[in-house]
Design a protein around this motif. Structure first.
Motif, PDB file in Angstrom:
ATOM      1  N   THR A  95       0.832  -1.203   0.000  1.00 36.06           N
ATOM      2  CA  THR A  95       0.000   0.000   0.000  1.00 36.06           C
ATOM      3  C   THR A  95       0.869   1.256   0.000  1.00 36.06           C
ATOM      4  N   MET A  96       1.922   1.249   0.818  1.00 35.20           N
ATOM      5  CA  MET A  96       2.860   2.372   0.802  1.00 35.20           C
ATOM      6  C   MET A  96       3.504   2.510  -0.565  1.00 35.20           C
ATOM      7  N   HIS A  97       3.910   1.399  -1.131  1.00 34.27           N
ATOM      8  CA  HIS A  97       4.552   1.374  -2.447  1.00 34.27           C
ATOM      9  C   HIS A  97       3.653   2.048  -3.494  1.00 34.27           C
ATOM     10  N   LYS A  98       2.375   1.685  -3.505  1.00 32.44           N
ATOM     11  CA  LYS A  98       1.438   2.236  -4.485  1.00 32.44           C
ATOM     12  C   LYS A  98       1.178   3.710  -4.234  1.00 32.44           C
ATOM     13  N   ASP A  99       1.053   4.099  -2.968  1.00 29.06           N
ATOM     14  CA  ASP A  99       0.777   5.491  -2.642  1.00 29.06           C
ATOM     15  C   ASP A  99       1.948   6.387  -3.036  1.00 29.06           C
ATOM     16  N   LEU A 100       3.175   5.913  -2.786  1.00 26.37           N
ATOM     17  CA  LEU A 100       4.347   6.683  -3.178  1.00 26.37           C
ATOM     18  C   LEU A 100       4.384   6.872  -4.687  1.00 26.37           C
ATOM     19  N   ARG A 101       4.101   5.833  -5.431  1.00 26.04           N
ATOM     20  CA  ARG A 101       4.100   5.948  -6.891  1.00 26.04           C
ATOM     21  C   ARG A 101       3.100   6.995  -7.368  1.00 26.04           C
ATOM     22  N   GLU A 155      11.812   1.239  -4.951  1.00 30.36           N
ATOM     23  CA  GLU A 155      12.344  -0.011  -4.396  1.00 30.36           C
ATOM     24  C   GLU A 155      13.376   0.262  -3.305  1.00 30.36           C
ATOM     25  N   ASP A 156      14.203   1.293  -3.495  1.00 31.54           N
ATOM     26  CA  ASP A 156      15.201   1.607  -2.484  1.00 31.54           C
ATOM     27  C   ASP A 156      14.545   2.150  -1.224  1.00 31.54           C
ATOM     28  N   VAL A 157      13.557   3.032  -1.381  1.00 29.96           N
ATOM     29  CA  VAL A 157      12.841   3.570  -0.218  1.00 29.96           C
ATOM     30  C   VAL A 157      12.190   2.431   0.562  1.00 29.96           C
ATOM     31  N   GLN A 158      11.551   1.516  -0.144  1.00 32.02           N
ATOM     32  CA  GLN A 158      10.878   0.418   0.537  1.00 32.02           C
ATOM     33  C   GLN A 158      11.876  -0.506   1.227  1.00 32.02           C
ATOM     34  N   THR A 159      12.994  -0.781   0.582  1.00 32.16           N
ATOM     35  CA  THR A 159      14.021  -1.621   1.199  1.00 32.16           C
ATOM     36  C   THR A 159      14.526  -1.009   2.494  1.00 32.16           C
ATOM     37  N   LEU A 160      14.794   0.294   2.493  1.00 33.15           N
ATOM     38  CA  LEU A 160      15.282   0.958   3.701  1.00 33.15           C
ATOM     39  C   LEU A 160      14.205   1.004   4.775  1.00 33.15           C
ATOM     40  N   THR A 199       9.378  -3.212  14.695  1.00 36.16           N
ATOM     41  CA  THR A 199       8.115  -2.488  14.651  1.00 36.16           C
ATOM     42  C   THR A 199       7.449  -2.721  13.301  1.00 36.16           C
ATOM     43  N   GLU A 200       6.124  -2.648  13.278  1.00 36.89           N
ATOM     44  CA  GLU A 200       5.391  -2.752  12.019  1.00 36.89           C
ATOM     45  C   GLU A 200       5.087  -1.388  11.435  1.00 36.89           C
ATOM     46  N   THR A 201       5.364  -0.333  12.193  1.00 39.79           N
ATOM     47  CA  THR A 201       4.992   1.018  11.768  1.00 39.79           C
ATOM     48  C   THR A 201       6.226   1.904  11.668  1.00 39.79           C
ATOM     49  N   VAL A 202       6.352   2.593  10.549  1.00 42.26           N
ATOM     50  CA  VAL A 202       7.436   3.553  10.353  1.00 42.26           C
ATOM     51  C   VAL A 202       6.851   4.858   9.826  1.00 42.26           C
ATOM     52  N   GLY A 203       7.542   5.950  10.124  1.00 42.33           N
ATOM     53  CA  GLY A 203       7.192   7.244   9.569  1.00 42.33           C
ATOM     54  C   GLY A 203       8.180   7.596   8.472  1.00 42.33           C
ATOM     55  N   ILE A 204       7.684   7.760   7.263  1.00 40.79           N
ATOM     56  CA  ILE A 204       8.532   8.018   6.097  1.00 40.79           C
ATOM     57  C   ILE A 204       8.243   9.411   5.568  1.00 40.79           C
ATOM     58  N   ARG A 205       9.307  10.155   5.289  1.00 39.19           N
ATOM     59  CA  ARG A 205       9.174  11.446   4.599  1.00 39.19           C
ATOM     60  C   ARG A 205      10.219  11.506   3.492  1.00 39.19           C
TER      61      ARG A 205
END
Length: 214
Positions: free
Chosen positions: A68-74, A88-93, A103-109
């Motif tokens: 879901t994050m992957h699709k939203d970022l795109r 792919e790099d953002v998701q890997t990190l 943790t299952e939750t991260v904050g990404i900016r």
């Protein structure tokens, strides 16, 4: 993978730096306040990042680093057709942060910047943060020996400069992945890493990723 050729940070006792990802868990060591995985960005990631810097934008996400994050970022990127390598790099990190801090939750900016965001040296009021820069200059940080912590915070009359030795300023290189402790890390309340956004000249662009375990 052999250790990388390290800058002056090699002699800084609260910094760990290596080209192998195994350096990142060293952030759990009491004395370490910054752990840096040095890397050269592959050409496909560089080109993917450059393609996204045609206009101002930013992406924020709080949740699992999943499909879901992957699709939203795109959907949010200016050039989604050229976004695969960057996403792919953002998701890997993000997955690495989630795994490392259990943790299952991260904050990404992920932000495209055309001016300096945080020009003053400061310490984040949070436990830990991942930083990496995909385009433009990397974040700057200070060894403890070059900091007067009485100078941290908003400028007020009589407050000294936090920076005591300009020659000691360290800078993350393009693509480097750093974990930095803030004052919210237990036992690090008075010694979180002091850092700032790098100075930027007119016309400069920067693509910055930060990830916080939540």
């Amino acid at each position: 993978m052999p250790p990388s050729a390290l800058p002056a940070s090699l002699a800084i006792d609260h910094a760990a730096s290596d080209a192998d990802i195994s350096v990142l868990p060293r952030i759990f060591e009491d004395e370490i306040t910054i752990a840096i995985m040095t890397r050269t960005l592959p050409a496909d990631i560089v080109m993917s990042a450059q393609a996204q810097c045609t206009r101002a934008w930013q992406f924020s996400w709080l949740g699992s680093p999943d499909e879901t994050m992957h699709k939203d970022l795109r959907l949010r990127l200016p050039s989604p057709d050229a976004a695969d390598a960057l996403i792919e790099d953002v998701q890997t990190l993000a997955e690495a942060v989630a795994y490392l801090f259990d943790t299952e939750t991260v904050g990404i900016r992920l932000r495209h910047l055309d001016q300096t965001m945080c020009p003053r040296f400061h310490c984040d009021n949070l436990p830990v943060r991942l930083l990496t820069t995909y385009l433009g200059p990397g974040s700057e940080w200070l060894p403890d020996t070059a900091v007067d912590r009485a100078g941290l915070g908003a400028p007020i009359p009589g407050r000294p400069e936090a920076l005591t030795d300009a020659s000691a300023i360290q800078r993350l290189q393009l693509g480097d992945v750093a974990l930095i402790k803030g004052s919210g890390w237990e036992g690090c309340e008075t010694r979180g890493l002091v850092h700032r956004s790098p100075p930027m000249a007119a016309g400069d662009k920067r693509l910055l990723l930060t990830i916080d375990p939540a």
